[in-house]
Design an enzyme around this catalytic site. Structure first.
Site, PDB file in Angstrom:
ATOM      1  N   ARG A   1       9.228 -15.414  10.506  1.00 16.33           N
ATOM      2  CA  ARG A   1       9.770 -14.573   9.447  1.00 16.33           C
ATOM      3  C   ARG A   1      10.923 -15.004   8.801  1.00 16.33           C
ATOM      4  NH1 ARG A   1       8.670  -9.477  13.401  1.00 16.33           N
ATOM      5  NH2 ARG A   1       6.457  -9.185  13.246  1.00 16.33           N
TER       6      ARG A   1
ATOM      7  N   ARG B   1     -18.034  -2.497  -5.560  1.00 13.25           N
ATOM      8  CA  ARG B   1     -18.967  -1.592  -5.124  1.00 13.25           C
ATOM      9  C   ARG B   1     -20.253  -2.347  -4.681  1.00 13.25           C
ATOM     10  NH1 ARG B   1     -18.346   1.155 -10.447  1.00 13.25           N
ATOM     11  NH2 ARG B   1     -17.366  -0.866 -10.640  1.00 13.25           N
TER      12      ARG B   1
ATOM     13  N   HIS C   1       1.380  -4.081  15.051  1.00 17.81           N
ATOM     14  CA  HIS C   1       2.214  -2.786  15.610  1.00 17.81           C
ATOM     15  C   HIS C   1       2.363  -3.067  16.858  1.00 17.81           C
ATOM     16  CE1 HIS C   1       0.991  -0.079  11.708  1.00 17.81           C
ATOM     17  NE2 HIS C   1       1.702  -1.481  11.363  1.00 17.81           N
TER      18      HIS C   1
ATOM     19  N   ASP D   1       6.799  -5.062   9.053  1.00 16.63           N
ATOM     20  CA  ASP D   1       7.229  -5.281  10.528  1.00 16.63           C
ATOM     21  C   ASP D   1       8.649  -4.721  10.585  1.00 16.63           C
ATOM     22  OD1 ASP D   1       5.337  -7.389  10.904  1.00 16.63           O
ATOM     23  OD2 ASP D   1       6.430  -8.585   9.582  1.00 16.63           O
TER      24      ASP D   1
ATOM     25  N   ARG E   1       3.780 -16.626  12.483  1.00 15.72           N
ATOM     26  CA  ARG E   1       4.600 -17.142  11.585  1.00 15.72           C
ATOM     27  C   ARG E   1       6.139 -16.696  11.697  1.00 15.72           C
ATOM     28  NH1 ARG E   1       1.724 -16.009   5.873  1.00 15.72           N
ATOM     29  NH2 ARG E   1       1.486 -14.265   7.036  1.00 15.72           N
TER      30      ARG E   1
ATOM     31  N   LEU F   1      18.902  -2.427  14.994  1.00 16.50           N
ATOM     32  CA  LEU F   1      20.409  -2.762  14.931  1.00 16.50           C
ATOM     33  C   LEU F   1      21.051  -3.679  15.742  1.00 16.50           C
ATOM     34  CD1 LEU F   1      22.827  -1.275  13.165  1.00 16.50           C
ATOM     35  CD2 LEU F   1      23.220   0.413  14.832  1.00 16.50           C
TER      36      LEU F   1
HETATM   37  P1  IMO Z   1       2.732  -4.591   9.615  1.00 19.04           P
HETATM   38  O1  IMO Z   1       1.883  -3.226   9.662  1.00 19.04           O
HETATM   39  C1  IMO Z   1       4.377  -7.960   7.378  1.00 19.04           C
HETATM   40  C2  IMO Z   1       2.114  -9.571   3.996  1.00 19.04           C
HETATM   41  C3  IMO Z   1       1.554 -11.230   4.219  1.00 19.04           C
HETATM   42  C4  IMO Z   1       1.566 -11.642   2.955  1.00 19.04           C
HETATM   43  C5  IMO Z   1       1.124 -10.438   1.996  1.00 19.04           C
HETATM   44  C6  IMO Z   1      -0.336 -10.314   1.868  1.00 19.04           C
HETATM   45  O2  IMO Z   1       2.881  -5.189  10.798  1.00 19.04           O
HETATM   46  O3  IMO Z   1       4.083  -4.107   8.999  1.00 19.04           O
HETATM   47  P2  IMO Z   1      -2.483  -9.948   3.140  1.00 19.04           P
HETATM   48  O4  IMO Z   1      -3.103 -10.440   4.355  1.00 19.04           O
HETATM   49  O5  IMO Z   1      -2.236  -8.355   3.509  1.00 19.04           O
HETATM   50  O6  IMO Z   1      -3.421  -9.716   2.058  1.00 19.04           O
HETATM   51  O7  IMO Z   1      -1.332 -10.414   3.102  1.00 19.04           O
HETATM   52  O8  IMO Z   1       1.397  -9.202   2.901  1.00 19.04           O
HETATM   53  N1  IMO Z   1       1.575  -8.612   5.027  1.00 19.04           N
HETATM   54  C7  IMO Z   1       2.591  -8.267   6.264  1.00 19.04           C
HETATM   55  N2  IMO Z   1       3.766  -8.812   6.518  1.00 19.04           N
HETATM   56  N3  IMO Z   1       3.917  -7.014   7.947  1.00 19.04           N
HETATM   57  C8  IMO Z   1       2.583  -6.528   7.782  1.00 19.04           C
HETATM   58  O9  IMO Z   1       2.045  -5.456   8.255  1.00 19.04           O
HETATM   59  C9  IMO Z   1       1.837  -7.087   6.777  1.00 19.04           C
HETATM   60  N4  IMO Z   1       0.744  -6.750   5.924  1.00 19.04           N
HETATM   61  C10 IMO Z   1       0.739  -7.728   5.064  1.00 19.04           C
HETATM   62  O10 IMO Z   1       2.489 -11.936   5.119  1.00 19.04           O
HETATM   63  O11 IMO Z   1       2.710 -11.820   2.410  1.00 19.04           O
HETATM   64 MG    MG Z   2       3.579  -7.267  11.035  1.00 21.73          MG
END
Ligand code: IMO
Ligand code: MG
Length: 448
Positions: free
Chosen positions: A326, A168, A60, A32, A324, A353
């Site tokens: 953050r 696999r 994104h 994020d 959720r 910023l």
């Molecule tokens: P972007 O691309 C924020 C976090 C999940 C969880 C951990 C595992 O938007 O930056 P998963 O479903 O991947 O097995 O979850 O990783 N998580 C992210 N948090 N942004 C993301 O993607 C995330 N991808 C996975 O919240 O803690």
């Molecule tokens: Mg995210």
């Protein structure tokens, strides 16, 4: 409507900010960070944008002319006209999410004809999402005194889909959606493996029908993408690799086990797209001006109370994928230095910023104190070890005025510039971009 598509993004146009022909854009924190905005900005100077890791756990978002586009699977580069948008072999593909995203983009007039899906990308099946949820629920219910808490996944089936890739035998790849007999055999086998985990027998026929329908719609997009990417590079095209999730969520180098299932950093590009590790000519590290995290796992600079509330509300820190709230915290340069080292970051992009305006003091974590009283400036790629680390802060003066209208570093308040200088010095990588609001215009391109 045919002939009426138009892609909203014109990107940076004539302001080249990346060297050479292969750029990586990766997150340096827990996801994020604002990667979507940066990919959009740089898309005009790239011909191809490749997602190489993760799946529909990513969120994104890009704001163009006040309009917000939220993408989970389709590379954000699709918003730029004429861009070839590749979902690489390293992605776990959720066809349901993908088709919904395609429909939404098309209904908003975006030309999606540049989308290509690797035949070798693994497919997230409905039972992967059920398994993800079942494992999380089991961890949650067994929490009690156990040190094993739930991971707080997005429940999008990411971990189980990657696990089946490594297992696999019953994995389904995009190419299998086009091979009816093999598809049926794989799904049947997978359902036999899954039944004990799910406590029920999945409906094989329904799943075969769903997967066959996905295959019909996706068939024109499923291609051999490894040669495709190399052909583009050989033809002198510029390729951008769009990272999902973040470095501290990397399955090897993050805060294990509170991580995602893929290699999120630049190292993941080679495997996830089929290119040599030496290919990158720029690696842009995207970071927030503070820290956020979704899900469980350690976060040394985590805040609660009024400061956390103010940052969360100003930064609209609610998940794009799950909604959720953050977790938020002060900036952690120990973690950033680690991410810069792992990824070979060549320039930083400091996002959000503007959210920090109005604080008298800005705290930055520059070292950790460990359980035995010693201090360290090194990150720990282990959930339990990092959980014991207490932040040691350097306090910097804050800036009180809003900065969203600034268009150069020189027009930022002096304390905001000092904050950026501090980051640059402590992380040891120059800042290339500073984002001061969601719109593309609210981006300072350093040195432009
Ligand atoms: P972007 O691309 C924020 C976090 C999940 C969880 C951990 C595992 O938007 O930056 P998963 O479903 O991947 O097995 O979850 O990783 N998580 C992210 N948090 N942004 C993301 O993607 C995330 N991808 C996975 O919240 O803690
Ligand atoms: Mg995210």
């Amino acid at each position: 409507m045919a002939g009426t598509t138009s892609n909203p993004s014109a990107g940076l146009g004539t302001c080249p900010k990346t060297k050479g022909n292969a750029t990586a854009v990766v997150g340096m924190q827990w996801g994020d960070e604002g990667k979507g905005k940066l990919v959009d900005l740089l898309s005009a100077e790239h011909d191809v944008v490749v997602r190489y890791n993760g799946g529909a756990n990513a969120g994104h978002s890009v704001v163009i002319a006040g309009q917000r586009y939220a993408l989970h699977l389709i590379p954000a580069g699709i918003l730029s006209k004429g861009t070839l948008a590749v979902i690489g072999n390293g992605v776990v593909l959720d066809p349901d999410t993908l088709l919904k995203e395609l429909d939404t983009l098309q209904s908003r007039g975006v030309d999606t004809s540049g989308l290509v899906i690797s035949a070798n990308a693994h497919v997230v099946m409905p039972y992967h999402k059920d398994e993800d949820a079942a494992r999380e629920d089991t961890l949650k219910s067994g929490a009690g005194d156990s040190p094993l808490t739930e991971i707080g996944t997005t429940r999008r089936g990411i971990g189980p889909a990657y696990a089946d890739k490594v297992q696999r035998a019953a994995a389904v790849r995009a190419r299998d959606l086009l091979r009816p007999e093999l598809l049926r055999a794989r799904i049947t086998q997978a359902c036999r493996f899954k039944a004990p985990i799910l406590g029920k027998q999945p409906d094989v026929e329904a799943m075969v029908a769903t997967a066959t329908a996905w295959g019909k719609r996706l068939a024109p997009m499923i291609r051999e993408t490894t040669y495709l990417i190399h052909d583009q590079l050989r033809a002198g095209k510029r390729v951008m690799f769009e990272g999902a999730n973040g470095t501290l969520l990397d399955v090897d180098h993050g805060t294990f086990p509170y991580v995602t299932g893929s290699s999120t950093g630049t190292a993941g590009i080679a495997n996830g797209a089929g290119v040599p590790p030496t290919i990158l000519t720029s690696a842009i590290g995207v970071m927030k001006a503070y820290s956020t995290r979704v899900g469980t796992g350690p976060m040394p600079t985590e805040l609660s109370g009024d400061i956390a509330h103010r940052i969360r509300e100003r930064g609209r820190e609610y998940g794009t994928t799950t909604g959720r709230p953050r977790r938020v915290g002060w900036l952690d340069v120990v973690a950033l230095r680690y991410a810069a080292m792992l990824n070979g970051i060549t320039s930083l992009s400091v996002m959000l910023l503007d959210v920090l305006a109005g604080f008298e003091t800005l705290r930055v974590c520059t070292a950790y104190q460990l359980g035995d009283g010693s201090t360290t400036d090194r990150f720990a790629a282990d959930g339990a070890e990092l959980a014991a680390a207490k932040p040691i802060y350097t306090d910097l003066p804050g800036f009180m005025d809003e900065i969203g209208a600034a268009r150069s570093l020189a027009t930022l308040p002096t304390p905001a510039r000092a904050y950026l200088d501090f980051i640059q010095e402590k992380v040891g990588v120059p800042i290339g971009f500073v984002s001061i609001g969601p719109d593309r215009e609210q981006t300072i391109i350093v040195g432009a």
